[in-house]
Design a protein around this motif. Structure first.
Motif, PDB file in Angstrom:
ATOM      1  N   TRP A  16       9.418  47.281  15.469  1.00 16.59           N
ATOM      2  CA  TRP A  16      10.275  47.340  16.617  1.00 16.59           C
ATOM      3  C   TRP A  16      11.667  47.259  16.576  1.00 16.59           C
ATOM      4  CZ3 TRP A  16      13.118  43.109  18.463  1.00 16.59           C
ATOM      5  CH2 TRP A  16      13.949  43.166  19.873  1.00 16.59           C
ATOM      6  N   LYS A  20      15.108  49.364  17.603  1.00 19.52           N
ATOM      7  CA  LYS A  20      16.104  48.785  18.196  1.00 19.52           C
ATOM      8  C   LYS A  20      17.534  48.982  17.592  1.00 19.52           C
ATOM      9  CE  LYS A  20      17.061  46.853  22.298  1.00 19.52           C
ATOM     10  NZ  LYS A  20      17.286  47.515  23.358  1.00 19.52           N
ATOM     11  N   ALA A  45      16.743  41.427  24.264  1.00 22.47           N
ATOM     12  CA  ALA A  45      16.365  42.796  24.576  1.00 22.47           C
ATOM     13  C   ALA A  45      15.105  42.792  25.406  1.00 22.47           C
ATOM     14  CB  ALA A  45      16.137  43.543  23.033  1.00 22.47           C
ATOM     15  N   GLY A  46      14.349  41.694  25.320  1.00 20.39           N
ATOM     16  CA  GLY A  46      13.268  41.810  26.168  1.00 20.39           C
ATOM     17  C   GLY A  46      13.715  41.501  27.427  1.00 20.39           C
ATOM     18  N   TRP A  47      14.435  40.633  27.808  1.00 23.32           N
ATOM     19  CA  TRP A  47      14.960  40.217  28.785  1.00 23.32           C
ATOM     20  C   TRP A  47      15.708  41.260  29.593  1.00 23.32           C
ATOM     21  CZ3 TRP A  47      14.169  35.871  31.976  1.00 23.32           C
ATOM     22  CH2 TRP A  47      15.079  35.666  32.885  1.00 23.32           C
ATOM     23  N   GLN A  48      16.601  41.953  28.798  1.00 20.56           N
ATOM     24  CA  GLN A  48      17.269  42.989  29.251  1.00 20.56           C
ATOM     25  C   GLN A  48      16.557  44.209  30.097  1.00 20.56           C
ATOM     26  OE1 GLN A  48      20.248  44.689  26.709  1.00 20.56           O
ATOM     27  NE2 GLN A  48      20.898  46.077  28.251  1.00 20.56           N
ATOM     28  N   HIS A  49      15.496  44.259  29.199  1.00 19.30           N
ATOM     29  CA  HIS A  49      14.390  45.322  29.616  1.00 19.30           C
ATOM     30  C   HIS A  49      13.811  44.963  30.975  1.00 19.30           C
ATOM     31  CE1 HIS A  49      11.330  48.469  29.347  1.00 19.30           C
ATOM     32  NE2 HIS A  49      10.584  47.479  29.482  1.00 19.30           N
ATOM     33  N   ARG A  50      13.418  43.674  31.042  1.00 16.59           N
ATOM     34  CA  ARG A  50      12.654  43.249  32.315  1.00 16.59           C
ATOM     35  C   ARG A  50      13.686  43.067  33.562  1.00 16.59           C
ATOM     36  NH1 ARG A  50       7.564  44.409  31.916  1.00 16.59           N
ATOM     37  NH2 ARG A  50       6.715  43.585  30.384  1.00 16.59           N
ATOM     38  N   THR A  52      16.225  45.078  33.898  1.00 16.95           N
ATOM     39  CA  THR A  52      16.635  46.427  34.432  1.00 16.95           C
ATOM     40  C   THR A  52      15.232  46.861  35.242  1.00 16.95           C
ATOM     41  OG1 THR A  52      17.501  46.946  32.134  1.00 16.95           O
ATOM     42  CG2 THR A  52      16.917  48.910  33.468  1.00 16.95           C
ATOM     43  N   GLU A  53      13.992  46.521  34.827  1.00 17.12           N
ATOM     44  CA  GLU A  53      12.837  46.888  35.691  1.00 17.12           C
ATOM     45  C   GLU A  53      13.164  46.177  37.198  1.00 17.12           C
ATOM     46  OE1 GLU A  53       9.342  45.665  33.564  1.00 17.12           O
ATOM     47  OE2 GLU A  53       9.555  47.640  32.318  1.00 17.12           O
TER      48      GLU A  53
END
Length: 141
Positions: A16, A20, A45-50, A52-53
């Motif tokens: 991953w 990334k 990165a995980g927080w940003q992805h979530r 965005t969702e």
């Protein structure tokens, strides 16, 4: 078994991270500060992805809410127009009823007095009434 799971998780993390950030890291050789930094990057990165969702879902909700408001407004407009048209139809119906009564009175006058003018007026009213009734029913011209 526990060591295998740890190696598997490390491999997944490295894959991953490579996708990334374009590099491979080895968790075993990191200092605490460096590890914290990498974990923080992964978390961010995980927080940003979530996030965005979440933002996309908020946008979809806003659009749906706006759509519901537009539909409600359109429904109110349609109901208002329907009510206005119904008022017009009711007035036309009352007028036709009055014309029919006048025609009946003129036919009665013809029967009693043989008044040809009354008969002509009654026949003309009858024709108009039939045409108007047909138009209100949505029929032909």
């Amino acid at each position: 078994m526990k060591g295998e799971v740890m190696r598997s998780e490390t491999k997944i993390f490295n894959e991953w991270y490579f996708k990334k950030y374009g590099g491979i890291i080895s968790i075993g050789t990191m200092t605490g500060a460096v590890l914290k930094s990498w974990v923080r990057k992964g978390f961010d990165a995980g927080w940003q992805h979530r996030q965005t969702e979440v933002d996309e879902l908020k946008l979809e909700y806003s659009k749906a809410k706006l759509s519901d408001i537009r539909h409600a407004s359109l429904a109110r407009d349609v109901i208002f127009e329907r009510d206005e048209l119904q008022k017009r139809v009711d007035v036309a119906h009352d007028t036709l009823t009055e014309l029919k009564e006048k025609s009946e009175a003129l036919h009665h006058r013809w029967n009693i007095l043989s008044d040809y003018v009354a008969l002509a007026e009654a026949e003309m009213i009858d024709m108009c009434v039939k045409e108007l009734e047909q138009a209100l029913k949505g029929g032909g011209e």
